[in-house]
Design an enzyme around this catalytic site. Structure first.
Site, PDB file in Angstrom:
ATOM      1  CB  SER A 114      -0.874   0.117   1.272  1.00 12.03           C
ATOM      2  OG  SER A 114      -2.245   0.754   0.851  1.00 12.03           O
ATOM      3  CE  LYS A 166     -16.260  21.453  10.888  1.00 12.64           C
ATOM      4  NZ  LYS A 166     -15.241  21.642   9.923  1.00 12.64           N
TER       5      LYS A 166
END
Length: 297
Positions: A114, A166
């Site tokens: 990765s 948010k």
């Protein structure tokens, strides 16, 4: 001269000598043997989970300015980590390749998956052991959800927010369909960036990369067969290859960055806290929504 004055003079001389010796040893540890005379191969480590890029970028910059360094080997033993630092390290190594004629090799040890593999892509060539764990091309974003636990213990969390998303990723509520759609778009965009870099650096058609870019782990031997790595070999083999490419022979002198662990000098001069932060990243590095190049194992 009085006895007291003599003792003070001896003490001052010993203090100066100790300080000079420490500085000389520090210079030698940074620049390796011979005070930088002759050609050497610089070996930089990407070790463990990638949380931050500052230390490695500083090391790379120091060695780039060292004319005695004639080649670089990036020693990787990392399962990946946070996306942005992984990309930052990749970009710095690629910049070195583009602006400098010194060879840069990557050596994957036990694991270079990765984000660790993303970093390796910046090198001129990638060396792996047949049993190295690599690949895992993909992106993940994970969020814990403790809503049910809080309900069971009778705890509620009130949130005041400026917009609908948010508090996206909050562990205190279920993720909405809108939240998931937004995060899916972010993950897909970063995934596309990863695939594009693999295709560019390995010279592979994008379709061929996509065939193995589903997060799967590969052995080093499989990675070579898929065109994701170049050669089988250990770190020693990669260093020898770098020595040959830099006309330093089969057994080049090697220089490494100084040990980042706090020393007695760090304690004396108040630098121990910074050293500890390098070894154990603070919890702030792990808070909130974080995109990660890591395999799920």
């Amino acid at each position: 001269m009085s006895r007291r004055s003599l003792l003070l003079a001896v003490f001052a001389a010993l203090l100066v000598l100790s300080t000079v010796t420490g500085l000389v040893l520090a210079v030698m540890s940074v620049r390796g043997d011979g005070f930088g005379l002759g050609g050497r191969v610089a070996v930089l480590e990407v070790e463990g989970v990638i949380f931050d890029d500052a230390e490695l970028l500083e090391q790379l910059d120091d060695f780039r300015r060292d004319p005695s360094v004639r080649a670089f080997v990036i020693e990787i033993n990392s399962p990946g980590g946070v996306v942005a630092p992984s990309q930052s390290i990749y970009r710095a190594i690629r910049e070195l390749r583009e602006e400098d004629d010194r060879p840069v090799l990557a050596s994957i040890g036990g694991v270079g998956a990765s984000g660790g593999y993303y970093v390796a892509l910046a090198a001129d060539s990638i060396w792996v052991l047949p049993g190295s764990i690599t690949g895992s091309i993909g992106v993940v974003m994970e969020f814990p959800n403790v809503r049910e636990l809080l309900d069971n213990v009778g705890v509620d969390v009130e949130v005041v927010k400026s917009g609908e998303h948010k508090d996206i990723g909050s562990p205190f509520r279920e993720m909405t369909e809108g939240d998931r759609a937004l995060l899916d778009a972010v993950v897909q965009d970063v995934y596309d960036q990863f695939v594009d870099v693999v295709a560019l650096e390995r010279g592979l058609p994008r379709e061929q990369v996509l065939a193995v870019a589903d997060g799967r782990l590969l052995s080093g031997r499989q990675a070579i067969r898929q065109g994701l790595a170049d050669r089988e070999g250990s770190l020693t083999d990669a260093i020898r290859a770098a020595g040959r490419l830099a006309d330093l022979g089969e057994d080049p002198h090697v220089v490494r960055p100084p040990d980042p662990r706090p020393t007695i000098w760090d304690v004396i001069f108040g630098r121990a806290e910074a050293g500890l932060r390098r070894l154990w990243p603070t919890s702030e590095a792990l808070r909130g929504p974080v995109l990660k190049f890591v395999p799920a194992y």
